[in-house]
Design an enzyme around this catalytic site. Structure first.
Site, PDB file in Angstrom:
ATOM      1  N   TYR A  59       5.553  -4.297   9.773  1.00 30.77           N
ATOM      2  CA  TYR A  59       5.373  -2.846   9.734  1.00 30.77           C
ATOM      3  C   TYR A  59       6.541  -2.113  10.388  1.00 30.77           C
ATOM      4  CZ  TYR A  59       0.480  -3.414   8.273  1.00 30.77           C
ATOM      5  OH  TYR A  59      -0.665  -3.729   7.590  1.00 30.77           O
ATOM      6  N   HIS A 117       0.834  -1.211   0.000  1.00 29.76           N
ATOM      7  CA  HIS A 117       0.000   0.000   0.000  1.00 29.76           C
ATOM      8  C   HIS A 117       0.868   1.260   0.000  1.00 29.76           C
ATOM      9  CE1 HIS A 117      -4.044  -1.837   0.489  1.00 29.76           C
ATOM     10  NE2 HIS A 117      -3.307  -2.843   0.895  1.00 29.76           N
TER      11      HIS A 117
END
Length: 329
Positions: free
Chosen positions: A298, A34
């Site tokens: 992440y 993303h």
């Protein structure tokens, strides 16, 4: 936001970051998944029922939010009208205090499916794409096939898209009652999508252009729901749906009234590392193995992003990447 206490999780997460970067040719300074996104800000106003389920502070008080809308893949230039730019993503940060350093986040995307139950499974899928055995992988992994085959219509707007939080979480009330939930983020404007004919006339930046136009006129609002688990509903497997008739509780309204400028957004794009694990009193992670894995991916990707040279905001442009990689990602 620390690395996992599990050595194997850290190793797999590192391999996932490396493999995703290689698959998409992600430039330094961008997210490995993303990569194309834009940030908006606003407030969350809880319902009275939210506080009965969880003692988390944002369920009892109006709270500032930072929201990132995004397109799929690690390609920051992927066109908005490219089928491979789906599913769309939303990340919501509830700013709880301490100059923004205290927060809790939710992460969701625009399909009710995820291809694998574990990070190791997702890495195997990426490796299958790379070595040309993805067809066999999809045959052997029904959840991955369901993710790929699920219709993913183009939205009219990021603000008319429904987003699914697939991981389960445990709400703890003031009285100590435990309730397992999954999240839904539903547009107040209603779900609105485009036909294949409509999308042919759209520009490569239509979604991000529309987002700016829409927010210049009025705020974007979402209802934040919790789907309530019943006995026997799995909390450790994102690939298994709970029955559609499970109760949904309205937790409150997310109202976005400011879209960051591209320069502001670019700075926050590099800085903010959203966290799949709640880390707030009143919400606990479930036994879902993907939570620790996603959080570790992440943080590894985020630290690399922060250490990269200054990035530039990229819009439009046809991505130069193998379609087989995109279709299965």
């Amino acid at each position: 936001m620390p690395l996992s206490e599990n050595k194997q999780t850290n190793e797999t997460a590192g391999n996932l970051v490396k493999t995703l970067k290689g698959a998409f040719g992600t430039p330094p300074g961008y997210r490995v998944a993303h990569a194309r996104g834009r940030i908006a800000t606003g407030t969350f106003t809880p319902t009275s029922e939210a506080a009965t389920l969880s003692k988390a502070q944002h369920f009892s008080n109006e709270t500032p939010v930072i929201v990132r809308f995004s397109s799929s893949t690690g390609i920051p230039s992927i066109p908005d009208n490219d089928p491979n730019s789906m599913p769309r993503g939303i990340a919501v940060r509830f700013v709880l205090g301490n100059n923004g350093h205290k927060h809790t986040d939710i992460i969701a995307h625009s399909t009710p499916h995820f291809p694998t139950r574990t990070g190791e499974g997702f890495l195997s899928m990426l490796q299958a794409i790379g070595n040309g055995t993805i067809g066999k992988f999809l045959e052997d992994t029904p959840s991955a096939a369901a993710f790929v085959q699920e219709p993913k219509p183009f939205p009219v707007s990021f603000g008319t898209q429904k987003y699914y939080g697939l991981n389960a979480f445990e709400f703890i009330s003031e009285a100590g009652k435990s309730t397992f939930v999954r999240y839904l983020v539903v547009p107040v404007a209603g779900l609105q999508t485009l036909s294949e004919a409509d999308i042919k006339d759209k520009s490569t930046s239509y979604l991000f252009d529309e987002l700016a136009d829409r927010m210049a006129k009025e705020p974007i609002e979402f209802k934040y729901f919790a789907q309530i688990a019943e006995e026997g509903d799995p909390t450790d497997d994102v690939t298994k749906h709970w029955p559609a008739d499970r109760k949904q509780v309205d937790l409150g309204t997310i109202k976005l009234d400011k879209l960051e400028s591209e320069s502001e957004s670019l700075g926050d794009e590099k800085k903010i590392i959203f966290d799949p694990i709640p880390r707030v009193d009143g919400i606990e992670p479930s036994d879902d193995p993907l939570l620790d894995m996603r959080a570790t991916v992440y943080i590894i990707g985020g630290k690399e992003r922060r250490a990269a040279p200054e990035a530039k905001m990229v819009n439009g442009g046809k991505a130069n990447v193998d379609d087989d990689v995109l279709k299965a990602a």
